[in-house]
Design an enzyme around this catalytic site. Structure first.
Site, PDB file in Angstrom:
ATOM      1  N   ASN A   1       0.807  -1.224   0.000  1.00 54.39           N
ATOM      2  CA  ASN A   1       0.000   0.000   0.000  1.00 54.39           C
ATOM      3  C   ASN A   1       0.837   1.269   0.000  1.00 54.39           C
ATOM      4  OD1 ASN A   1       1.022  -0.074   2.585  1.00 54.39           O
ATOM      5  ND2 ASN A   1      -0.952   0.104   3.623  1.00 54.39           N
ATOM      6  N   HIS A   2       2.120   1.157  -0.301  1.00 53.99           N
ATOM      7  CA  HIS A   2       2.978   2.339  -0.353  1.00 53.99           C
ATOM      8  C   HIS A   2       2.733   3.102  -1.655  1.00 53.99           C
ATOM      9  CE1 HIS A   2       5.866   0.138   2.587  1.00 53.99           C
ATOM     10  NE2 HIS A   2       4.838   0.696   3.202  1.00 53.99           N
ATOM     11  N   PHE A   3       2.853   4.418  -1.578  1.00 50.21           N
ATOM     12  CA  PHE A   3       2.545   5.225  -2.758  1.00 50.21           C
ATOM     13  C   PHE A   3       3.287   6.551  -2.726  1.00 50.21           C
ATOM     14  CE2 PHE A   3      -0.827   6.181   0.379  1.00 50.21           C
ATOM     15  CZ  PHE A   3      -0.692   7.555   0.501  1.00 50.21           C
ATOM     16  N   ALA A   4       3.309   7.200  -3.885  1.00 49.52           N
ATOM     17  CA  ALA A   4       3.734   8.592  -4.024  1.00 49.52           C
ATOM     18  C   ALA A   4       2.732   9.222  -4.977  1.00 49.52           C
ATOM     19  CB  ALA A   4       5.148   8.680  -4.587  1.00 49.52           C
ATOM     20  N   GLU A   5       2.219  10.386  -4.631  1.00 51.47           N
ATOM     21  CA  GLU A   5       1.153  10.942  -5.465  1.00 51.47           C
ATOM     22  C   GLU A   5       1.093  12.464  -5.410  1.00 51.47           C
ATOM     23  OE1 GLU A   5      -2.028   8.677  -3.755  1.00 51.47           O
ATOM     24  OE2 GLU A   5      -2.594  10.255  -2.364  1.00 51.47           O
TER      25      GLU A   5
ATOM     26  N   ASN B   1       3.503   2.619  13.000  1.00 47.98           N
ATOM     27  CA  ASN B   1       4.361   1.435  13.182  1.00 47.98           C
ATOM     28  C   ASN B   1       5.626   1.808  13.965  1.00 47.98           C
ATOM     29  OD1 ASN B   1       2.449   0.297  11.511  1.00 47.98           O
ATOM     30  ND2 ASN B   1       3.900  -0.619  10.103  1.00 47.98           N
TER      31      ASN B   1
ATOM     32  N   HIS C   1      -4.594   5.495  10.910  1.00 46.63           N
ATOM     33  CA  HIS C   1      -3.508   5.829   9.980  1.00 46.63           C
ATOM     34  C   HIS C   1      -3.983   5.787   8.539  1.00 46.63           C
ATOM     35  CE1 HIS C   1      -3.252   1.663   8.847  1.00 46.63           C
ATOM     36  NE2 HIS C   1      -2.035   1.727   8.334  1.00 46.63           N
TER      37      HIS C   1
ATOM     38  N   GLY D   1      -8.240   1.927   6.255  1.00 45.13           N
ATOM     39  CA  GLY D   1      -8.262   0.550   6.739  1.00 45.13           C
ATOM     40  C   GLY D   1      -8.895  -0.391   5.731  1.00 45.13           C
TER      41      GLY D   1
END
Length: 487
Positions: free
Chosen positions: A229-233, A342, A397, A400
């Protein structure tokens, strides 16, 4: 269609550790997925690597998942059994109507730990590994590696630029190119040339044997973003009223948001110290991955130092990416907002010194700024904490998950995702069905469930989203930032 064939070299290239998992993965895929294309099979393997706990009960992929998860030691090893308390400490639940039973059961088990002092469950909570995602647990003089999680210091970072939002449409190709150049995605992603950053000079890298062996890879991954679920936008920031803490005038701006963590560095630290904790404290089955290390033990202090280094490293990764973007835009950000999740912090709760674990939870102390994203099409929010003791100064965070990755890939079609992206005018680079908006809870409902925890001071609407995907397997041609995509 030819018979599927996967090599050990290909598995190592996407981040799989050495035996025993590699031969198992090869056998499972070639036996059960022989009619899939190589690309489809590798996407499945990446998904399992990114979140093995979500495949622990999968009919075919569980064999791979169990090899990726840390194991409890055999009976008789370690210092003996530790019993749970009959009654757990009280914990408040926010948005209970939308939280699955698995997450509740995990939180009830955590609340019965002898070291537990207080807890809370955020409205985006779902089943995790050890402490549930969205779980907050305060302990006395003890740190739980899997109360922090595998991706130590997973982090949000936002840069706000005073740029006309129309540019995102009129100069879309420019923003797409810069997004693609700013970072690498994928579990095994590494740069050929690493940026300089003071975090890599931290003396712990040269003093702790575990970290010494991770230094080279960590440097090669500095500024990369991972998978899952990591992203850059890029998107549109809307601020309705000027807030004294955020200190950005009301208006619309271009925002750049990143979400990623400490990469292989954090994963290795988490797994190493989880094994140590399990070897010292053997808990009942329902809580075995909540084994802790005390701050009086050498191992506990080692983990604490390593965890904080991983957090600093995660922060450095974001700063490297944001500095690249700012340079290419030719603008300094008006404001940067960032926060860990985390992680574990030393705090005061009800007058007592405690260690607060926030696994997939945002710090929300009084006037503390944070970012809570939605999905690739749903808005995210810049928030200001209210300092609620009921949530142990925490908030969600994100939205979900409401579907596991397996469920999402089985029930969501590419056409449905394409239509949803078009509906919201979002350009997606990479990404997969496991991260489709339908797999997530309604962020508006989640935010409504935590009105007592945070104030919204800004809104972020995604427009150009980059995530890990099939195209990240390609080797980037030599250019202004010569690098090879690791997956």
């Amino acid at each position: 269609m030819g018979k599927l064939k996967i090599t050990a070299k290909e598995l190592r290239a996407i981040g799989y550790p050495e035996s025993p998992v590699i031969p198992v993965a090869m056998n499972v895929m070639e036996k059960n997925y022989k009619h899939h294309t190589k690309e489809e099979a590798m996407e499945i393997l990446k998904a399992v690597l990114a979140a093995p706990v979500e495949y622990a009960n999968d009919a075919m992929l569980a064999l791979i998942a169990e090899k990726l998860l840390p194991k409890a030691l055999s009976f008789g090893e370690g210092l003996g059994e530790v019993s749970l308390n009959k009654e757990g400490v009280h914990f408040n639940i926010f948005g209970a109507d939308h939280i699955e039973q698995g997450a509740l059961h995990q939180m009830y088990a955590a609340a019965k730990l002898p070291v537990a002092v207080a807890g809370a469950l955020m409205p985006d909570a779902h089943h995790g590994y050890g402490l549930p995602i969205g779980g907050v647990l305060a302990t006395e003089n003890a740190v739980i590696p899997y109360g922090v999680g595998v991706d130590i210091g997973c982090r949000m970072c936002l840069s706000i630029f005073d740029i006309d939002t129309k540019d995102l449409t009129q100069r879309e190709a420019f923003f797409v190119r810069e997004l693609g150049e700013a970072t690498l995605f994928g579990s095994g992603a590494q740069f050929q040339q690493s940026p300089d950053h003071e975090v890599m000079d931290n003396k712990l890298f040269f003093e702790m044997p575990l970290l010494k062996g991770l230094h080279t890879r960590a440097w090669k991954q500095l500024g990369s973003s991972g998978s899952g679920n990591h992203f850059a936008e890029f998107g549109i920031i809307e601020i309705d009223e000027t807030d004294a803490v955020l200190n950005v005038p009301a208006g619309k701006y271009v925002g750049f948001v990143t979400h990623s963590g400490s990469r292989a560095l954090g994963a290795n630290i988490a797994n190493h110290y989880t094994r140590l904790a399990i070897s010292k404290r053997r808990l009942p089955q329902e809580a075995k991955h909540l084994a802790w290390l005390t701050m009086d033990e050498a191992e506990g202090m080692e983990y604490w130092l390593a965890m904080n280094l991983a957090g600093d490293y995660a922060s450095a990764c974001h700063h490297v990416i944001h500095e690249k973007i700012a340079k290419q835009l030719g603008r300094k950000p008006m404001k940067m907002v960032e926060n860990h999740h985390n992680f574990a912090w030393k705090e005061i709760h009800d007058g007592k010194k405690v260690i607060v674990h926030r696994k997939g939870a945002t710090p929300a102390g009084k006037d503390v700024l944070g970012i809570i994203p939605g999905s690739m099409t749903a808005p995210g929010f810049i928030v200001k904490g209210k300092g609620s003791a009921a949530s142990i100064n925490s908030a969600s965070h994100g939205a979900g998950r409401k579907m596991s990755r397996t469920q999402a890939m089985a029930n969501i079609t590419h056409n449905a995702l394409k239509e949803e992206l078009a509906k919201h005018n979002v350009k997606l680079l990479g990404g997969g069905l496991d991260e489709a908006p339908f797999a997530y809870k309604d962020i508006e409902v989640v935010m409504q469930s935590q009105k007592a925890l945070v104030d919204v001071v800004g809104k972020f609407t995604p427009k150009i989203v980059k995530m890990c995907g099939a195209e990240t397997n390609r080797t980037r041609k030599a250019g202004k930032r010569d690098a090879v995509e690791g997956e």
